[in-house]
Write an enzyme that holds these catalytic residues in place. Structure first.
Site, PDB file in Angstrom:
ATOM      1  CD  GLU A 110      -3.108  -0.988   2.100  1.00 60.74           C
ATOM      2  OE1 GLU A 110      -3.096  -0.015   2.889  1.00 60.74           O
ATOM      3  OE2 GLU A 110      -4.013  -1.835   2.097  1.00 60.74           O
ATOM      4  CG  ASP A 115      -5.556  -3.429  10.016  1.00 62.34           C
ATOM      5  OD1 ASP A 115      -6.028  -4.248  10.837  1.00 62.34           O
ATOM      6  OD2 ASP A 115      -5.728  -3.527   8.787  1.00 62.34           O
ATOM      7  CD  GLU A 159      -8.764  -1.960  10.176  1.00 60.95           C
ATOM      8  OE1 GLU A 159      -8.797  -2.777   9.237  1.00 60.95           O
ATOM      9  OE2 GLU A 159      -8.463  -0.762  10.023  1.00 60.95           O
ATOM     10  CG  ASP A 206     -11.154  -4.907   7.753  1.00 64.27           C
ATOM     11  OD1 ASP A 206     -12.115  -5.002   6.968  1.00 64.27           O
ATOM     12  OD2 ASP A 206      -9.970  -5.007   7.387  1.00 64.27           O
ATOM     13  CE  LYS A 208     -10.843  -3.202   4.229  1.00 58.17           C
ATOM     14  NZ  LYS A 208     -10.058  -4.413   4.581  1.00 58.17           N
ATOM     15  NE  ARG A 245     -10.006  -5.000   1.040  1.00 57.83           N
ATOM     16  CZ  ARG A 245     -10.706  -6.137   1.192  1.00 57.83           C
ATOM     17  NH1 ARG A 245     -11.956  -6.178   0.788  1.00 57.83           N
ATOM     18  NH2 ARG A 245     -10.164  -7.205   1.742  1.00 57.83           N
ATOM     19  CB  SER A 246      -3.647  -4.516  -0.049  1.00 58.11           C
ATOM     20  OG  SER A 246      -4.288  -5.752  -0.330  1.00 58.11           O
ATOM     21  CE  LYS A 296      -6.507   0.630   6.992  1.00 58.41           C
ATOM     22  NZ  LYS A 296      -6.858  -0.651   7.654  1.00 58.41           N
TER      23      LYS A 296
END
Length: 436
Positions: A206, A243, A286, A313, A338, A367-368, A389
């Site tokens: 990321e 996270d 998270e 999550d 998400k 997302r990654s 995020k």
């Protein structure tokens, strides 16, 4: 009524070089719009499934079957429908796939289509997406507080450290632009410190630094040092967000930190994280325990929910029913939103509303495996969600989303930035009230 006249799915490529689904929608008024499905590396067991072809081609990740679903049954179900009827379009897709996790159509097919419908409706109305969302759903738009990765770990960095994301938030910034400026200083200060100590292994999925630390806590120590090197006082304008992604290294209440070759049960993990909360300016955390450890999440929330934001999550997978159950049981006080985790815009909005009904925070998230698609910047702003995020401060698929927020700020005005409102119920918020 403005009707959908055609739908076309195409294969495009995400930030990891993997194939993904883009859907383009044309309307009978000549308008067109498109959206792209992202993909996660750390995935909740109960989230919508990306439909992949398997086999030897493209390491089994090709999406021809998902595209066939877009161009076949999904197109047949949606062509002729009113594009402004988002819930109707999403319901039509759900009627084609009664499985709990979109196993038939593929969550990548449904989310790209659902988002494309939303984009097309906004384009037809001649409104930017954030404004269309606000008008459609009766919300007050605002620029969100970013949550930005400095170090990547877990599934995002070859599991070199066990904790998935070491991030900062800048609730003390005046506006969105100042968040970006301060984050730049912290990010590159962290890189300098790591390079000087021989701890820099590269860049993670990321865009955050890929660390070579000797322990998970060394990442926290380095992050504090980076905040200080950037000229900030840790816990003043800048706070830390984590996270843990505990499902990646734990199962049924048994956890193993591979970096430290350390095994622990749920209680020991909670104690360790509690020690971190005491020692470092952490305002948000998270998935502190695994998705299959509800007792652990309830206990963590009981002990620390009045001090920090506790986000579900993998634990909640953008599911309104799971949010309601968690709230009833005293687990979590915020949810990550998400859209591809749910599979449609409508299901994501239901989760957002469920969070609001319980007084929870709601963090719209990337997302990654990302793309140049900036839908989430508009959704977070239009819904007035308060937090966003995206990943780190490098790589164009991340910066596209931060830069889109800056463009929106030029229209909404700097006063539309939420500042630290999202953290009002944490120790940081209590500190600001004492200083006022």
């Amino acid at each position: 009524m403005t009707a959908i006249s055609s739908i076309h799915g195409r294969r495009v490529w995400d930030s990891r070089g993997a194939p993904t689904v883009e859907v383009e929608i044309h309307l009978d008024d000549g308008t067109s719009a498109r959206a792209i499905a992202p993909a996660g590396a750390s995935r909740g067991a109960r989230e919508a499934i990306d439909l992949r072809d398997g086999g030897a081609t493209l390491r089994g990740k090709d999406v021809q079957s998902a595209l066939a679903n877009v161009n076949g049954p999904i197109a047949r179900a949606l062509i002729g429908r009113d594009v402004t009827d988002q819930s109707g379009a999403d319901a039509a897709m759900l009627a084609l796939d009664r499985t709990p996790h979109k196993e038939v159509l593929g969550g990548n097919a449904t989310v790209a289509t659902s988002l494309a419908v939303l984009h097309a409706a906004a384009a037809s109305a001649r409104k930017p997406l954030w404004r269309f969302v606000a008008d459609q759903y009766g919300t007050t738009p605002s620029l969100p507080l970013p949550e930005i990765q400095i170090f990547g770990g877990g599934a995002h960095a070859g599991r070199r450290v066990d904790i998935q994301d070491f991030m900062i938030m800048v609730p003390g910034a005046r506006d969105f632009d100042e968040v970006m400026e301060i984050t730049n200083e912290v990010y590159f200060a962290a890189g300098d410190i790591m390079a000087q100590k021989g701890k820099l292994a590269g860049v993670a999925d990321e865009g955050g630094w890929w660390p070579s630390f000797d322990s998970n806590e060394e990442a926290l120590e380095t992050l504090v040092a980076a905040i200080e090197k950037a000229g900030e006082v840790p816990g003043d304008r800048v706070v830390i967000s984590l996270d843990i992604a505990a499902s990646e290294f734990g199962k049924q209440g048994a956890y193993r930190l591979a970096l430290e070759d350390r095994k622990m049960d749920s209680g020991a993990l909670i104690d360790m994280l509690g020690g971190w909360l005491d020692a470092y300016p952490i305002a948000s955390i998270e998935d502190p325990v695994g998705e299959d450890d509800p007792e652990g999440m309830i206990e963590f929330t009981r002990r620390f929910g009045s001090r920090v934001q506790i986000i579900g999550d993998d634990y909640l997978v953008t599911n309104a029913q799971l949010v309601d159950e968690a709230a009833a049981n005293g687990a979590c006080n915020a949810v990550l939103i998400k859209v591809n985790q749910a599979g449609t815009v409508s299901e994501s909005l239901s989760t957002f509303r469920a969070a609001q009904s319980h007084g929870w925070g709601a963090i719209v998230s990337a997302r990654s495996g990302e793309t140049e698609d900036t839908s989430i910047s508009h959704l977070s702003t239009g819904l007035g969600g308060g937090q966003l995020k995206v990943g780190s401060f490098t790589r164009s698929e991340r910066m596209a989303k931060w830069n889109e927020c800056l463009r929106i700020q030029d229209i909404l005005g700097r006063d539309a930035f939420v500042k630290g409102t999202a953290l009002a119920d944490t120790w940081w918020g209590a500190k600001q009230k004492e200083m006022a």
